[in-house]
Write an enzyme that holds these catalytic residues in place. Structure first.
Site, PDB file in Angstrom:
ATOM      1  CE  LYS A 162     -40.225  21.235  -4.253  1.00 45.90           C
ATOM      2  NZ  LYS A 162     -40.522  22.653  -4.530  1.00 45.90           N
ATOM      3  CD  GLU A 217     -39.628  28.019  -1.667  1.00 45.61           C
ATOM      4  OE1 GLU A 217     -38.607  27.991  -0.947  1.00 45.61           O
ATOM      5  OE2 GLU A 217     -39.619  27.652  -2.850  1.00 45.61           O
ATOM      6  CG  ASP A 242     -40.091  29.506  -5.807  1.00 50.64           C
ATOM      7  OD1 ASP A 242     -39.569  30.168  -6.714  1.00 50.64           O
ATOM      8  OD2 ASP A 242     -40.114  28.251  -5.846  1.00 50.64           O
ATOM      9  CE  LYS A 266     -36.955  28.383  -7.457  1.00 59.81           C
ATOM     10  NZ  LYS A 266     -38.158  27.610  -7.844  1.00 59.81           N
ATOM     11  CD  GLN A 294     -37.137  28.316 -13.301  1.00 61.19           C
ATOM     12  OE1 GLN A 294     -37.029  29.383 -12.732  1.00 61.19           O
ATOM     13  NE2 GLN A 294     -37.328  28.224 -14.601  1.00 61.19           N
TER      14      GLN A 294
HETATM   15  C1  MUC Z   1     -39.269  24.989  -6.036  1.00 56.14           C
HETATM   16  O1  MUC Z   1     -38.623  25.632  -5.205  1.00 56.14           O
HETATM   17  O2  MUC Z   1     -40.466  25.205  -6.102  1.00 56.14           O
HETATM   18  C2  MUC Z   1     -40.413  23.287  -8.480  1.00 56.14           C
HETATM   19  C3  MUC Z   1     -40.977  24.015  -9.473  1.00 56.14           C
HETATM   20  C4  MUC Z   1     -40.087  25.050  -9.808  1.00 56.14           C
HETATM   21  O3  MUC Z   1     -40.237  25.954 -10.640  1.00 56.14           O
HETATM   22  O4  MUC Z   1     -38.986  24.972  -9.027  1.00 56.14           O
HETATM   23  C5  MUC Z   1     -39.056  23.801  -8.242  1.00 56.14           C
HETATM   24  C6  MUC Z   1     -38.590  23.961  -6.877  1.00 56.14           C
HETATM   25 MG    MG Z   2     -40.442  26.721  -4.398  1.00 59.90          MG
END
Ligand code: MUC
Ligand code: MG
Length: 367
Positions: A162, A217, A242, A266, A294
C-alpha cells in the site's frame, strides 16, 4: 425453485491488526451475511463487506437496500432466473456490494441444485490459486517484518504494497526496504488508493524503476482525467484500475480512455455474473486481470477463490486472498488455511460454505 426469503444479517468481528491504506483503515469487520432461501429448502450464502470510503455503502445501508428494495423485488422469482434478477437489481444505481452478495448467494443455490461446485459451474479451470498478500501502512521495518512473517508462515511470495502517503520519503523508501529485505524472487506491486497526484506518481515510479514492480494500481484519482492518462501512458508496468472500474461500463471507460491497462476483479463488488462480464471484456481486449480483495472475511475469500480458480486468466497470477488472516475470528466451521502460498476452493456443492452456528450467534448484531 422460487426465492422465498432473503436474510441480511449484520455481524462484527475485530481485526487483530488493522489494515491501513490511503483511503481509509479497517479495525472491525462490520460485514453483512446474506442468505437466500428457496421454497424447496435450498439456501445460498455470501458476505457483503461494506467499504464506506470507497463505495459509500455501510453495514446499515446494505441491510436497508436488501430488506427494503432488493428482497421484495426478488421474492417469487426462480433462483435460476439470474438475468431477470439482475434486470431488477440494476434498476437501482450503485450498491455494488449488496448486489454482489445476492448474486453470489444465488450461484451458491445453483451449485447445490446442480450438485456441482460453483467453481466448476463458472469454468472449472482449477481448484486453487496462488495468494498475494496486502501490506498496509506502517513504519518500513514493520512492513518488512509482516511480509517476512507471512512468507515464513504461509509461503506467500507475492505482496501488494500500500502506497499513497508521502510519496518519496515514506512510500518509495518502504518499497525499497521491502525489496532489499525480501530479495529478487519475491513479487511486489503497489496500490495507491488514489493517494498521489499524477506527477507525484510519475516521479515515484521513476524512482522505483530498479525495484522490479509488476503492477501499479490506482495511484491517483481517475477523475484527474488527463493527468491520469498522462501517467498511465508513461507507466513502465500495467496500471490496474480498482475502485475506478467497479462495473463493466466503468471498465470500458477506463480502458478505452487510456486511464488503465489492467483491471482488478473483486467478486465482493461484481459478484460472479458481472465479474464474468468484466473478465470476458478484458480477455477480448487482451488486458491482464488481478483477483482483488475488498478486505473480505473467509466467506468472501471463498467466493473470490472459487471465481479466480475457475478461469484460466484469473488463475494465471496470484489473487489477493489473505486479508482474513488479520481478523480475530470468522464464521466458518472449518477455517481457511493458506499453505505453500496457495488457497484451495472448498469441496462439496455450491461454494462449500458451512457456517458455525455458535460463531454466528456470538458475532451477529441483530439479536
Ligand atoms: C484495495 O485493493 O484497494 C482497500 C479498499 C478497498 O475497497 O479494498 C481494499 C484493497
Ligand atoms: Mg486497490
Amino acid at each position: 425453485m422460487k426465492i422465498a426469503k432473503v436474510e441480511a444479517i449484520p455481524f462484527a468481528i475485530p481485526y487483530r491488526k488493522p489494515l491501513k491504506f490511503a483511503s481509509g483503515e479497517v479495525h472491525t469487520a462490520n460485514h453483512v451475511l446474506v442468505r437466500v432461501h428457496t421454497d424447496e429448502g435450498l439456501s445460498g450464502i455470501a458476505e457483503a463487506p461494506p467499504r464506506p470510503y470507497t463505495y459509500g455503502e455501510t453495514q446499515e445501508s446494505i441491510i436497508a437496500v436488501i430488506d427494503k428494495i432488493f428482497a421484495p423485488q426478488l421474492l417469487g422469482l426462480s433462483a435460476l432466473e439470474r438475468e431477470a434478477v439482475h434486470e431488477r437489481l440494476d434498476r437501482t444505481i450503485g450498491n455494488p456490494t449488496a448486489k454482489a452478495a445476492l448474486d453470489m448467494a444465488l450461484w451458491d443455490i445453483l451449485g447445490h441444485a446442480a450438485g456441482m461446485p460453483v467453481c466448476g459451474l463458472l469454468g472449472g479451470y482449477g481448484d486453487r490459486m496462488r495468494v498475494s498478500h496486502m501490506v498496509g501502512f506502517a513504519p518500513a521495518d514493520l512492513m518488512v517484518a509482516e511480509a517476512q512473517r507471512i512468507r515464513e508462515v504461509h509461503g506467500i511470495t507475492v505482496f501488494k504494497v500500500k502506497v499513497g502517503r508521502q510519496p518519496y520519503t515514506e512510500d518509495v523508501a518502504a518499497c525499497r526496504v521491502l525489496r532489499e529485505a525480501l530479495g529478487p524472487n519475491v513479487e511486489l506491486y503497489i496500490d495507491g488508493n488514489r493517494g498521489w497526484s499524477a506527477s507525484e506518481a510519475a516521479r515515484a515510479l521513476r524512482e522505483m524503476a530498479d525495484l522490479g514492480l509488476t503492477f501499479a494500481e490506482e495511484l491517483c484519482p481517475a477523475d484527474d482525467v488527463l493527468g491520469r492518462r498522462w501517467l498511465v501512458a508513461q507507466s513502465p508496468v500495467p496500471f490496474i484500475a480498482d475502485e475506478s472500474a467497479t462495473r463493466p461500463a466503468e471498465v470500458t471507460r477506463e480502458l478505452l480512455g487510456g486511464s488503465a491497462t489492467a483491471i482488478s476483479i473483486k467478486t465482493a463488488r461484481t459478484g460472479f455474473t458481472a465479474s464474468q462480464r468484466v473478465l470476458h471484456q478484458c480477455e477480448g481486449l487482451g488486458v491482464e486481470v488481478v483477483m482483488g480483495n475488498q478486505i473480505d472475511g473467509q466467506i468472501g475469500t471463498l467466493c473470490s477463490v472459487a471465481f479466480g480458480a475457475a478461469h484460466r486468466s484469473t488463475a494465471r497470477r496470484a489473487g489477493e486472498l489473505s486479508n482474513f488472516l488479520d481478523m480475530a475470528d470468522d464464521l466458518l466451521t472449518e477455517p481457511l488455511v493458506i499453505e505453500d502460498g496457495t488457497l484451495r476452493i472448498r469441496e462439496g456443492t455450491g461454494l462449500g460454505i458451512d457456517i458455525d452456528p455458535d460463531k454466528l450467534a456470538r458475532y451477529r448484531q441483530d439479536t
